[in-house]
Design an enzyme around this catalytic site. Sequence first.
Site, PDB file in Angstrom:
ATOM      1  N   HIS A 158     -58.858  10.814 -19.376  1.00  0.00           N
ATOM      2  CA  HIS A 158     -57.711  11.036 -20.263  1.00  0.00           C
ATOM      3  C   HIS A 158     -56.869   9.761 -20.287  1.00  0.00           C
ATOM      4  O   HIS A 158     -56.299   9.347 -19.279  1.00  0.00           O
ATOM      5  CB  HIS A 158     -56.879  12.229 -19.785  1.00  0.00           C
ATOM      6  CG  HIS A 158     -57.568  13.529 -20.053  1.00  0.00           C
ATOM      7  ND1 HIS A 158     -57.503  14.614 -19.208  1.00  0.00           N
ATOM      8  CD2 HIS A 158     -58.356  13.922 -21.091  1.00  0.00           C
ATOM      9  CE1 HIS A 158     -58.215  15.612 -19.714  1.00  0.00           C
ATOM     10  NE2 HIS A 158     -58.742  15.216 -20.861  1.00  0.00           N
ATOM     11  N   ALA A 159     -56.799   9.152 -21.472  1.00  0.00           N
ATOM     12  CA  ALA A 159     -56.308   7.782 -21.604  1.00  0.00           C
ATOM     13  C   ALA A 159     -54.909   7.567 -21.039  1.00  0.00           C
ATOM     14  O   ALA A 159     -54.635   6.552 -20.416  1.00  0.00           O
ATOM     15  CB  ALA A 159     -56.345   7.393 -23.078  1.00  0.00           C
TER      16      ALA A 159
ATOM     17  N   ARG B  14     -54.619  10.702 -25.549  1.00  0.00           N
ATOM     18  CA  ARG B  14     -55.383  11.360 -24.497  1.00  0.00           C
ATOM     19  C   ARG B  14     -56.889  11.247 -24.709  1.00  0.00           C
ATOM     20  O   ARG B  14     -57.674  11.161 -23.781  1.00  0.00           O
ATOM     21  CB  ARG B  14     -54.959  12.842 -24.505  1.00  0.00           C
ATOM     22  CG  ARG B  14     -55.843  13.816 -23.746  1.00  0.00           C
ATOM     23  CD  ARG B  14     -55.261  15.224 -23.955  1.00  0.00           C
ATOM     24  NE  ARG B  14     -56.157  16.286 -23.498  1.00  0.00           N
ATOM     25  CZ  ARG B  14     -56.081  16.854 -22.296  1.00  0.00           C
ATOM     26  NH1 ARG B  14     -55.194  16.433 -21.419  1.00  0.00           N
ATOM     27  NH2 ARG B  14     -56.896  17.826 -21.967  1.00  0.00           N
TER      28      ARG B  14
ATOM     29  N   ASN C  29     -62.958  15.353 -21.809  1.00  0.00           N
ATOM     30  CA  ASN C  29     -63.072  16.327 -20.724  1.00  0.00           C
ATOM     31  C   ASN C  29     -63.240  17.764 -21.242  1.00  0.00           C
ATOM     32  O   ASN C  29     -63.049  18.727 -20.511  1.00  0.00           O
ATOM     33  CB  ASN C  29     -61.868  16.237 -19.784  1.00  0.00           C
ATOM     34  CG  ASN C  29     -62.209  16.684 -18.370  1.00  0.00           C
ATOM     35  OD1 ASN C  29     -63.306  16.403 -17.880  1.00  0.00           O
ATOM     36  ND2 ASN C  29     -61.295  17.396 -17.722  1.00  0.00           N
ATOM     37  N   ARG C  30     -63.579  17.883 -22.516  1.00  0.00           N
ATOM     38  CA  ARG C  30     -64.017  19.170 -23.084  1.00  0.00           C
ATOM     39  C   ARG C  30     -65.375  18.987 -23.767  1.00  0.00           C
ATOM     40  O   ARG C  30     -65.836  19.871 -24.471  1.00  0.00           O
ATOM     41  CB  ARG C  30     -63.018  19.681 -24.137  1.00  0.00           C
ATOM     42  CG  ARG C  30     -61.610  19.920 -23.644  1.00  0.00           C
ATOM     43  CD  ARG C  30     -61.523  21.108 -22.694  1.00  0.00           C
ATOM     44  NE  ARG C  30     -60.134  21.394 -22.311  1.00  0.00           N
ATOM     45  CZ  ARG C  30     -59.467  20.733 -21.369  1.00  0.00           C
ATOM     46  NH1 ARG C  30     -60.057  19.758 -20.694  1.00  0.00           N
ATOM     47  NH2 ARG C  30     -58.207  21.040 -21.087  1.00  0.00           N
TER      48      ARG C  30
ATOM     49  N   HIS D 213     -57.207  12.655 -12.340  1.00  0.00           N
ATOM     50  CA  HIS D 213     -56.362  12.934 -13.500  1.00  0.00           C
ATOM     51  C   HIS D 213     -54.902  12.893 -13.070  1.00  0.00           C
ATOM     52  O   HIS D 213     -54.588  12.852 -11.897  1.00  0.00           O
ATOM     53  CB  HIS D 213     -56.622  14.354 -14.029  1.00  0.00           C
ATOM     54  CG  HIS D 213     -57.943  14.546 -14.687  1.00  0.00           C
ATOM     55  ND1 HIS D 213     -58.075  14.675 -16.038  1.00  0.00           N
ATOM     56  CD2 HIS D 213     -59.189  14.640 -14.185  1.00  0.00           C
ATOM     57  CE1 HIS D 213     -59.346  14.845 -16.357  1.00  0.00           C
ATOM     58  NE2 HIS D 213     -60.057  14.829 -15.242  1.00  0.00           N
ATOM     59  N   SER D 214     -53.991  12.990 -14.067  1.00  0.00           N
ATOM     60  CA  SER D 214     -52.613  13.310 -13.750  1.00  0.00           C
ATOM     61  C   SER D 214     -52.070  14.170 -14.899  1.00  0.00           C
ATOM     62  O   SER D 214     -52.594  14.075 -16.004  1.00  0.00           O
ATOM     63  CB  SER D 214     -51.757  12.047 -13.596  1.00  0.00           C
ATOM     64  OG  SER D 214     -51.427  11.466 -14.839  1.00  0.00           O
TER      65      SER D 214
ATOM     66  N   GLU E 132     -55.442  16.400  -9.840  1.00  0.00           N
ATOM     67  CA  GLU E 132     -54.296  16.062 -10.691  1.00  0.00           C
ATOM     68  C   GLU E 132     -53.265  15.382  -9.807  1.00  0.00           C
ATOM     69  O   GLU E 132     -52.625  16.015  -8.973  1.00  0.00           O
ATOM     70  CB  GLU E 132     -53.693  17.324 -11.324  1.00  0.00           C
ATOM     71  CG  GLU E 132     -54.607  18.068 -12.293  1.00  0.00           C
ATOM     72  CD  GLU E 132     -54.675  17.427 -13.673  1.00  0.00           C
ATOM     73  OE1 GLU E 132     -53.901  16.489 -13.954  1.00  0.00           O
ATOM     74  OE2 GLU E 132     -55.516  17.869 -14.475  1.00  0.00           O
TER      75      GLU E 132
HETATM   76 ZN   LIG Z   1     -56.476  14.659 -17.421  1.00  0.00          ZN
END
Ligand SMILES: [Zn+2]
Length: 412
Positions: free
Chosen positions: A177-178, A231, A246-247, A298-299, A373
């Site tokens: 996720h960018a 994202r 991520n989907r 991730h965050s 996360e």
């Molecule tokens: Zn993420």
Amino acid sequence: MRLVIATIVALLGTTLGVSYDGYKVYKIVTKTEAEAALLRTFESNENFDFWSSINKVGKPISVMVAPNAQSQFEFILKTTKMHFSVEIEDVESTIEAERRYHQSRRPLKSGRITFDQYLRHDEINAYLAELAQNYPDNVTLETIGQSYQKRDMIAIRISSGPSDPPKPAVFIDAGIHAREWIAPAVALYAINQLVENPYYSLFTEHVDWIILPSLNPDGYEYTWDENRLWRKTLSNGTRCIGCDANRNFGYHWMEDGADDDECSEIYGGKEAFSEVETQNLRDYLADTPNIKGYLSLHSFGQYVLYPWSYADVLPDNADELQGLGEQINNAIEAVNGTTYTVGSTTATLYAAAGASQDWAMGGAGIDIVYSIELPGGGFFGFDLPPSEIERVALETFEGLKVFGQYFVAQKR
Ligand SMILES: [Zn+2]
Ligand SMILES: *[C@@H]1O[C@H](CO)[C@@H](O)[C@H](O)[C@H]1NC(C)=O
Ligand SMILES: *[C@@H]1O[C@H](CO)[C@@H](O)[C@H](O)[C@H]1NC(C)=O
Ligand SMILES: *[C@@H]1O[C@H](CO)[C@@H](O)[C@H](O)[C@H]1NC(C)=O
């Protein structure tokens, strides 16, 4: 009431612009499960970008809302008597201030990695190349492929050398996720410590570490140059570009928690593995023997999550994953009190079919799989100030060490 709200939600859809002029961020604290359910009906609407998950009642939720949807949204919040406040009045002016700050930063000098600033994709790759040159006995680089815009996606393998039988390997990726900038920074810190800090050669003695710090390089560069809150990937679309990588993985793809509207922030793609970045990762994991552990950074939100993401079902080894997840949390917490919630993705957060962790377990056959996360910060949560990179990286590394050591202790 439900029908009225559904109608209003349906009327809100128009394409997101590149500028965030007039966009507001609302902070909402739900009191009941019904309120949470109502908010979830906005999740796939392109005028709404949820920055935190709508899970536990009572936890604050941040959502960015496009100008044309704000008055209806506030109307709904007020008529249903939800607790909310406006956290950011105008997202664009906040982004501009941050952009000026990041653009005034000094470029990284070769050989001088520091963790008081975020790095561009080519700086990350240059550092990896430097390590390969300086530590030929311990470091090998593999270009797992190129991104849609032809940027090299480089994984670094850190090893104390070959052995017979071959050692187990762990795989860590970041940046799918960018906008989640702290994730590549933490991956880079782990690389730096494992390779350059002689004290930690202990942690590469029995386990190979393979780390891919930048899994969505096009999106990441786009967050520097164009849109800090991007994202997705940057692949072509007809109305909107990009896909939530991520989907996009092909395990129970699109079943739940993903969207087939290409303008949605959680768009799963035209088909499973439509994105070259997810294809590259799939092929690398399939072709690389002996990967026993997988972890995706991730965050934000401070969660240690394990499969499954596609539905509220647990893998056979859920107890083991819960146990190791708690050990990871304990190691991080011991540094300075940062605590993580440990659990399966769907039960703890929400469904997210097509996530890399489901494919790592269900497709690549890796048993020990997590998404982490990391902590949030800054104005948006995704923009933890550079001064905090080192603090987060240092404490997270303690958790990553526990993850890596697990495969030694268990002789898996
Ligand atoms: Zn993420
Ligand atoms: C690098 O390789 C050497 C030789 O195999 C080994 O002694 C050393 O521990 C390795 N260092 C790391 C960080 O793996
Ligand atoms: C993407 O779309 C642009 C504009 O429609 C087009 O020029 C370009 O060739 C497309 N690229 C690919 C790889 O389809
Ligand atoms: C530990 O946490 C406190 C409170 O969150 C913070 O002020 C402090 O800077 C942290 N210390 C370190 C070494 O990270």
